[in-house]
Design a protein around this motif. Structure first.
Motif, PDB file in Angstrom:
ATOM      1  N   LYS A   1       0.775  -1.260   0.015  1.00 38.12           N
ATOM      2  CA  LYS A   1      -0.008  -0.007   0.181  1.00 38.12           C
ATOM      3  C   LYS A   1       0.890   1.162   0.072  1.00 38.12           C
TER       4      LYS A   1
ATOM      5  N   LYS B   1      -4.735   5.890   3.442  1.00 37.01           N
ATOM      6  CA  LYS B   1      -5.967   5.002   3.224  1.00 37.01           C
ATOM      7  C   LYS B   1      -7.199   5.568   2.310  1.00 37.01           C
TER       8      LYS B   1
ATOM      9  N   ASN C   1      -5.746   4.236  -1.096  1.00 38.88           N
ATOM     10  CA  ASN C   1      -5.984   2.950  -1.224  1.00 38.88           C
ATOM     11  C   ASN C   1      -7.435   2.498  -1.279  1.00 38.88           C
ATOM     12  N   ASP C   2      -8.313   3.285  -0.740  1.00 40.06           N
ATOM     13  CA  ASP C   2      -9.853   3.083  -0.936  1.00 40.06           C
ATOM     14  C   ASP C   2     -10.189   3.485  -2.506  1.00 40.06           C
TER      15      ASP C   2
ATOM     16  N   LYS D   1     -11.356   1.032  -5.877  1.00 38.22           N
ATOM     17  CA  LYS D   1     -12.637   1.167  -6.867  1.00 38.22           C
ATOM     18  C   LYS D   1     -12.441   1.716  -8.210  1.00 38.22           C
TER      19      LYS D   1
ATOM     20  N   GLY E   1     -12.537  11.034   2.556  1.00 39.97           N
ATOM     21  CA  GLY E   1     -12.545   9.789   1.893  1.00 39.97           C
ATOM     22  C   GLY E   1     -12.279   9.735   0.501  1.00 39.97           C
ATOM     23  N   PRO E   2     -12.402   8.684  -0.030  1.00 35.95           N
ATOM     24  CA  PRO E   2     -12.041   8.348  -1.622  1.00 35.95           C
ATOM     25  C   PRO E   2     -12.408   9.464  -2.360  1.00 35.95           C
TER      26      PRO E   2
END
Length: 469
Positions: free
Chosen positions: A258, A262, A265-266, A270, A443-444
């Motif tokens: 990774k 985070k 990575n998320d 997707k 978030g992503p």
């Protein structure tokens, strides 16, 4: 005398009613009605209603926030928002008109949470409104006319292809750009334009992009993944060393570790591509996952390289190859439109999986489907509607004589198009990495792109789908 009088009466009746003819009644199973045509009355079957339209199946609703839509949440996505998201290249008024006409339907989900009927039986569907809230796994069907598009008078052209493009060629290449930021460049590549050049090839995408798409940068963008020469659609290029490195890692298919954060990575998890293809025949299963490793072999004393299925020959050098597929609608004139989503990035993966794993080669793929193309006759007949068993009624569209590599041509072009691409927002994550600010991530952050099909595939789509009534 009496007999002569009767003959005259019969002759007079024939003269008076010679313009009215009564035919034999139809079978008892059909209710007879009186029809008048050209002043001739006859008994016949009632007129048939409009034939059902061919329906296009959307993927099951994923149930998570739609990439690229900040306002939409996973818990409140309406049917019209889901259609506008999936058909991002279609004008919103066209989608709204289908709701107004009651043409949008949804599968009925029973208590067992299974909407699929038994094999051979029609699906149970209901009409829905535009404000219907989508549930996880819900599947929508719309007429193929929602994706109908006009064919431009000026068809796809290719630059003359020198290492020093002129002003017209630079303008043409810049029109292909769909998105540009500080990190990446996204183009809608036309067919027949090679990606990587060599000594005899000067009009390759990497050479032209370096000369015409550098904009305010010292160097032009670099390729991070490839499309075949005959394949059209979304092509991603990196503009900086950092973005090129991260995109190579993203498309390498080997993600051992990774990186970044985070949120990054998320977002990488997707990432996906979706292709539309026209294939000869129809897969037995309407959707599924192809897990068939691929390997390369050399033919003609090493002059030709060919990709084959590794399982068939037990070769140890085979690479894992996974493709998710879904049939968009019923087979028309011996061909079917399917959607492909590769989970791995192997050379000619989609073409080999369609030709050898599914047994349905892509139209125009003479390398892996030459045998079926030799037996295939374009537009051999009109297929039957699967629900009623009655043949489709086809009306002649305008410009049928214009082929330009469509399914009407004796030698059609490859019908494979990279339609959708979802990737992380590279520029955002690189900026966060430079500032070492990972706490403010919400978030992503994903970017989504949709590209219209090239002209030859639009002609095939309009002919084989939208003109069925």
């Amino acid at each position: 005398m009496k007999k002569k009088f009767l003959d005259q009466q019969i002759l007079l009746a024939v003269r008076n009613y010679s313009r009215t003819r009564i035919r034999l009644p139809p079978p008892a199973s059909a209710k007879a009605v009186i029809r008048v045509s050209n002043n001739v009355a006859h008994l016949g079957c009632p007129k048939e209603g409009p034939k059902p339209q061919q329906l296009l199946s959307l993927p099951p609703f994923p149930g998570h926030p739609l990439p690229g839509r900040k306002s939409a949440t996973a818990h409140h996505v309406t049917a019209i928002s889901w259609l506008k998201y999936y058909f991002d290249d279609i004008p919103p008024p066209v989608i709204q008109s289908h709701f107004n006409k009651g043409l949008v339907q949804m599968e009925c989900i029973d208590s067992t949470n299974s909407s699929r009927s038994h094999k051979g039986q029609p699906l149970s569907m209901i009409k829905i409104n535009h404000n219907e809230v989508m549930e996880v796994g819900a599947r929508i069907y719309v007429p193929v006319s929602v994706a109908e598009s006009r064919i431009p008078k000026r068809f796809d052209v290719i630059p003359s292809g020198t290492l020093c493009p002129n002003a017209d060629e630079i303008e043409y290449l810049q029109r292909l750009v769909k998105y540009k930021d500080s990190a990446i460049l996204v183009l809608n590549k036309p067919p027949k334009l090679p990606i990587k050049g060599n000594m005899p090839v000067h009009n390759s995408m990497d050479a032209l992009a370096a000369a015409a798409l550098s904009y305010d940068y010292d160097e032009g963008p670099k390729l991070v993944h490839r499309l075949d020469r005959e394949t059209s659609g979304l092509l991603l290029m990196g503009r900086t060393e950092d973005s090129i490195s991260q995109l190579h890692w993203l498309f390498s298919g080997v993600k051992k570790g990774k990186s970044m954060s985070k949120g990054w990575n998320d977002a990488c998890a997707k990432t996906y591509q979706r292709y539309w293809a026209l294939v000869i025949g129809c897969p037995e299963e309407k959707e599924g996952l192809i897990c068939a490793p691929l390997t390369k072999v050399l033919l003609d004393d090493g002059k030709t390289e060919r990709v084959i299925l590794g399982n068939n020959y037990g070769l140890e050098t085979s690479q894992e190859a996974i493709t998710e597929y879904r049939v968009l609608g019923p087979m028309i004139n011996g061909c079917s439109w399917i959607e492909l989503r590769p989970h791995t990035c192997r050379k000619h993966q989609l073409r080999v999986h369609c030709a050898e794993a599914l047994g349905t080669p892509i139209v125009g793929d003479y390398r892996y489907g030459w045998f079926i193309h030799n037996r295939w006759k374009q537009m051999p007949r009109v297929d039957f509607e699967p629900k009623t068993g009655k043949p489709y009624k086809m009306r002649r569209p305008e410009g049928l004589d214009v082929q330009k590599g469509s399914v009407l041509s004796k030698v059609p072009l490859l019908h494979l198009h990279c339609r959708e691409l979802v990737i992380p927002n590279i520029a955002k994550f690189l900026q966060l990495l430079r500032n070492k600010d990972t706490e403010n991530e919400s978030g992503p952050d994903l970017l989504r792109f949709v590209a219209a099909m090239p002209s030859h595939m639009k002609i095939s789509w309009n002919l084989m789908s939208s003109y069925l009534v």
